[in-house]
Design a protein around this motif. Structure first.
Motif, mmCIF file in Angstrom:
data_model
loop_
_atom_site.group_PDB
_atom_site.id
_atom_site.type_symbol
_atom_site.label_atom_id
_atom_site.label_comp_id
_atom_site.label_asym_id
_atom_site.label_seq_id
_atom_site.Cartn_x
_atom_site.Cartn_y
_atom_site.Cartn_z
ATOM 1 N N TRP A 299 0.875 -1.281 0.015
ATOM 2 C CA TRP A 299 -0.039 -0.156 0.049
ATOM 3 C C TRP A 299 0.840 1.218 0.110
ATOM 4 O O TRP A 299 0.666 1.994 -0.723
ATOM 5 C CB TRP A 299 -0.975 -0.036 1.188
ATOM 6 N N GLY A 300 2.034 1.092 0.738
ATOM 7 C CA GLY A 300 2.710 2.215 0.804
ATOM 8 C C GLY A 300 3.461 2.707 -0.448
ATOM 9 O O GLY A 300 3.677 3.579 -0.945
ATOM 10 N N ALA A 301 4.047 1.407 -1.055
ATOM 11 C CA ALA A 301 4.614 1.629 -2.390
ATOM 12 C C ALA A 301 3.785 2.168 -3.445
ATOM 13 O O ALA A 301 4.110 2.914 -4.206
ATOM 14 C CB ALA A 301 5.034 0.396 -3.030
ATOM 15 N N TRP A 302 2.455 1.888 -3.489
ATOM 16 C CA TRP A 302 1.447 2.421 -4.441
ATOM 17 C C TRP A 302 1.041 3.920 -4.075
ATOM 18 O O TRP A 302 0.985 4.635 -5.050
ATOM 19 C CB TRP A 302 0.019 1.508 -4.200
ATOM 20 N N ILE A 303 1.204 4.126 -2.724
ATOM 21 C CA ILE A 303 0.998 5.844 -2.305
ATOM 22 C C ILE A 303 2.267 6.531 -2.930
ATOM 23 O O ILE A 303 2.102 7.427 -3.512
ATOM 24 C CB ILE A 303 0.757 5.977 -0.938
ATOM 25 N N ALA A 304 3.572 5.918 -2.725
ATOM 26 C CA ALA A 304 4.588 6.467 -3.333
ATOM 27 C C ALA A 304 4.653 6.657 -4.821
ATOM 28 O O ALA A 304 5.035 7.775 -5.404
ATOM 29 C CB ALA A 304 5.821 5.651 -2.806
ATOM 30 N N MET A 305 4.038 5.664 -5.389
ATOM 31 C CA MET A 305 3.928 5.749 -6.856
ATOM 32 C C MET A 305 2.843 6.890 -7.173
ATOM 33 O O MET A 305 3.214 7.777 -8.203
ATOM 34 C CB MET A 305 3.598 4.416 -7.431
ATOM 35 N N ARG A 306 1.548 6.912 -6.682
ATOM 36 C CA ARG A 306 0.657 7.736 -6.995
ATOM 37 C C ARG A 306 1.063 9.212 -6.675
ATOM 38 O O ARG A 306 0.584 10.031 -7.619
ATOM 39 C CB ARG A 306 -0.563 7.406 -6.188
ATOM 40 N N ASP A 307 1.780 9.435 -5.511
ATOM 41 C CA ASP A 307 2.392 10.721 -5.105
ATOM 42 C C ASP A 307 3.489 11.248 -6.028
ATOM 43 O O ASP A 307 4.142 12.108 -5.610
ATOM 44 C CB ASP A 307 2.607 10.840 -3.710
ATOM 45 N N ARG A 308 3.928 10.401 -6.839
ATOM 46 C CA ARG A 308 5.252 10.505 -7.678
ATOM 47 C C ARG A 308 6.309 10.912 -6.769
ATOM 48 O O ARG A 308 7.181 11.951 -7.068
ATOM 49 C CB ARG A 308 4.931 11.719 -8.537
ATOM 50 N N ARG A 309 6.524 10.154 -5.644
ATOM 51 C CA ARG A 309 7.748 10.198 -4.924
ATOM 52 C C ARG A 309 9.008 9.434 -5.684
ATOM 53 O O ARG A 309 9.230 8.199 -4.828
ATOM 54 C CB ARG A 309 7.666 9.839 -3.355
ATOM 55 N N ARG A 310 9.365 9.623 -6.542
ATOM 56 C CA ARG A 310 10.472 8.914 -7.458
ATOM 57 C C ARG A 310 11.612 8.527 -6.574
ATOM 58 O O ARG A 310 12.057 7.289 -6.724
ATOM 59 C CB ARG A 310 10.777 9.418 -8.581
ATOM 60 N N GLU A 311 12.265 9.335 -5.649
ATOM 61 C CA GLU A 311 13.496 8.985 -5.249
ATOM 62 C C GLU A 311 13.094 7.655 -4.042
ATOM 63 O O GLU A 311 14.115 6.807 -4.140
ATOM 64 C CB GLU A 311 14.073 10.280 -4.292
ATOM 65 N N LEU A 312 12.231 8.185 -3.299
ATOM 66 C CA LEU A 312 11.753 7.141 -2.463
ATOM 67 C C LEU A 312 11.610 5.719 -2.970
ATOM 68 O O LEU A 312 11.901 4.641 -2.832
ATOM 69 C CB LEU A 312 10.479 7.535 -1.599
ATOM 70 N N LEU A 313 10.589 5.825 -4.105
ATOM 71 C CA LEU A 313 10.306 4.502 -4.841
ATOM 72 C C LEU A 313 11.370 3.820 -5.513
ATOM 73 O O LEU A 313 11.602 2.732 -5.528
ATOM 74 C CB LEU A 313 9.132 4.895 -5.862
ATOM 75 N N SER A 314 12.298 4.757 -6.322
ATOM 76 C CA SER A 314 13.416 4.106 -6.836
ATOM 77 C C SER A 314 14.379 3.374 -5.805
ATOM 78 O O SER A 314 14.901 2.346 -6.181
ATOM 79 C CB SER A 314 13.965 4.896 -8.050
ATOM 80 N N LEU A 315 14.591 4.109 -4.903
ATOM 81 C CA LEU A 315 15.547 3.589 -3.913
ATOM 82 C C LEU A 315 15.331 2.572 -3.170
ATOM 83 O O LEU A 315 15.828 1.237 -3.172
ATOM 84 C CB LEU A 315 16.155 4.949 -3.007
ATOM 85 N N TYR A 316 14.110 2.511 -2.326
ATOM 86 C CA TYR A 316 13.746 1.664 -1.615
ATOM 87 C C TYR A 316 12.798 0.429 -2.319
ATOM 88 O O TYR A 316 13.046 -0.758 -1.910
ATOM 89 C CB TYR A 316 12.709 2.054 -0.410
ATOM 90 N N GLY A 317 12.101 0.939 -3.122
ATOM 91 C CA GLY A 317 11.325 0.043 -4.024
ATOM 92 C C GLY A 317 12.434 -0.834 -4.929
ATOM 93 O O GLY A 317 12.143 -2.072 -4.916
ATOM 94 N N GLY A 318 13.418 -0.333 -5.579
ATOM 95 C CA GLY A 318 14.324 -1.172 -6.210
ATOM 96 C C GLY A 318 15.010 -1.999 -5.651
ATOM 97 O O GLY A 318 15.379 -3.035 -5.789
#
Length: 167
Positions: A7-26
């Motif tokens: 859910w948090g990854a989806w929120i980060a993607m929706r809010d376009r928080r690219r740094e958070l998503l690319s660093l921690y998601g990747g």
């Protein structure tokens, strides 16, 4: 953690928080992929390219990194949940109750058998490698080596065999 993490990854993607998503998601996705071991090829590639991977013989340990990444995204989801609530006290109380429920599980600690006198004698001898016998193989009882490792804490000599031995 998985539900809140996704859910948090989806929120980060929706809010376009690219740094958070690319660093921690990747990092989370790569660790998840590598945790499955050589059969899914990423671990094998890292093993050949990165010299330190020769020391990591249990790819499942990457699951710790997956847990850390999911906890970061869980924090994003919980933060969004508490911001959205008109009165944040009830959701925060519900989360506290769930966390307390997780901690309410009884901890089982089996009694450790007394150490044999031979290990005390071994501790007084000059330092050198030790092999415990019988030497168990996977077909017979590989996990019997854990008893040897536990007993080795009495003398701290280097063991030739043990739970993480190389067969």
């Amino acid at each position: 953690a998985v539900i809140f993490g996704v859910w948090g990854a989806w929120i980060a993607m929706r809010d376009r928080r690219r740094e958070l998503l690319s660093l921690y998601g990747g990092l989370t996705l790569l660790a998840f992929w590598a945790s499955f071991g050589p059969k899914l090829l990423l671990y094998s590639a890292l093993y050949r390219v990165v010299p330190m991977f020769a020391w990591l013989r249990a790819p499942a340990r990457f699951s710790v990194i997956v847990g850390f990444g999911l906890s970061v995204f869980s924090g994003v989801a919980i933060s969004a949940l508490l911001r959205r609530a008109r009165r944040p006290a009830p959701p925060a109380a519900a989360l506290a109750i769930v966390a307390a429920g997780e901690l309410a599980v009884p901890l089982y600690m089996p009694e450790v058998p007394p150490v044999e006198p031979v290990y005390r004698t071994l501790a007084t001898l000059p330092r050198g490698p030790v092999i415990e016998m019988p030497f168990f193989y996977p077909q017979v009882g590989l996990f019997q080596h854990t008893k040897y490792m536990l007993a080795s804490t009495m003398h701290w000599m280097p063991l030739v065999n043990g739970y993480s031995d190389y067969i």
